[in-house]
Structures are given as C-alpha cells and as structure tokens.
Design a protein around this motif. Structure first.
Motif: not given
Ligand SMILES: [Mg+2]
Length: 121
Positions: A28-39
């Motif tokens: 999802t858009v939210k999950n990918i944006i969160s993943s960018i922050s985490i990485e």
C-alpha cells in the motif's frame, strides 16, 4: 519517461520481484512510505556512533558495503512507490532541482547552509 531507460529497467525488475512473490498485496502507499522511513533509519544506523569523513568511508570496505545496502533499500522502495503511482522518478528529481534552484539562488546561498526562509526576508 525521458532519458532513463536503465532506470525503467530497474523499476521493472523491482516490480517483477514483488509480483513473483505475491507481495503487491502488502504494497500500500502507506506501507511503502513507512518502509522508506525505516530503511532511511537503517542507513543512519550505519554511522550512528561515528562521524566518518568521506575518505574514511571510501577506505572502509565493510562500512561502504553496509551504507550501499541500506541506500539500495531506500532507493528500491522509492522506485517501487514511483512505479505504483505512475510517477517518473527522473522527472520529479529534475523538477525538484529546478524548484530548489529558485529557492536557493547562487548569490544568496553560495557557501551557506541557511534555509531559504532565512534570506527571503
Ligand atoms: Mg535495510
């Protein structure tokens, strides 16, 4: 997309990697944006308790590899999001550089780390 055949190929590789594993359902858009922050946080973690110079990183194969791994994670998620949203990554970077050039004219910003709001007054 203009002038980015190699990047288009890389985005297709990322999309295939995702599809082959049936992971699109999690993207999802939210999950990918969160993943960018985490990485991005994992990238910061590579130098969390040190402050190596550019040359020190270049001469430390292990650190350079660790930074490269996390940088790749960030970029993979960024490109995945671009693909999901039909955003041309080269175009948005070029557009942003143009905006930044307007916000940070050379005569006001050269040699300064001040935010543009400091010299807009
Ligand atoms: Mg990572």
């Amino acid at each position: 997309m203009a002038n980015n055949d190699s990047l288009t190929h890389t985005m297709a590789t990322i999309d295939s990697f995702t599809k082959d594993r049936d992971w699109e359902q999690f993207h999802t858009v939210k999950n990918i944006i969160s993943s960018i922050s985490i990485e991005a946080a994992e990238l910061s973690e590579t130098v969390q308790w040190s402050n190596p110079s550019t040359d020190e990183v270049r001469n430390d194969a292990e650190l350079q590899s660790a930074i490269g791994d996390e940088l790749a994670d960030v970029m993979v998620y960024c490109l995945r999001l671009c693909s999901m949203l039909n955003i041309d990554p080269i175009q948005i970077i070029e557009d942003k550089i143009e905006k930044n050039a307007s916000k940070y004219p050379i005569e006001s910003s050269k040699g300064s780390s001040r935010k543009y709001t400091a010299y807009e007054k």
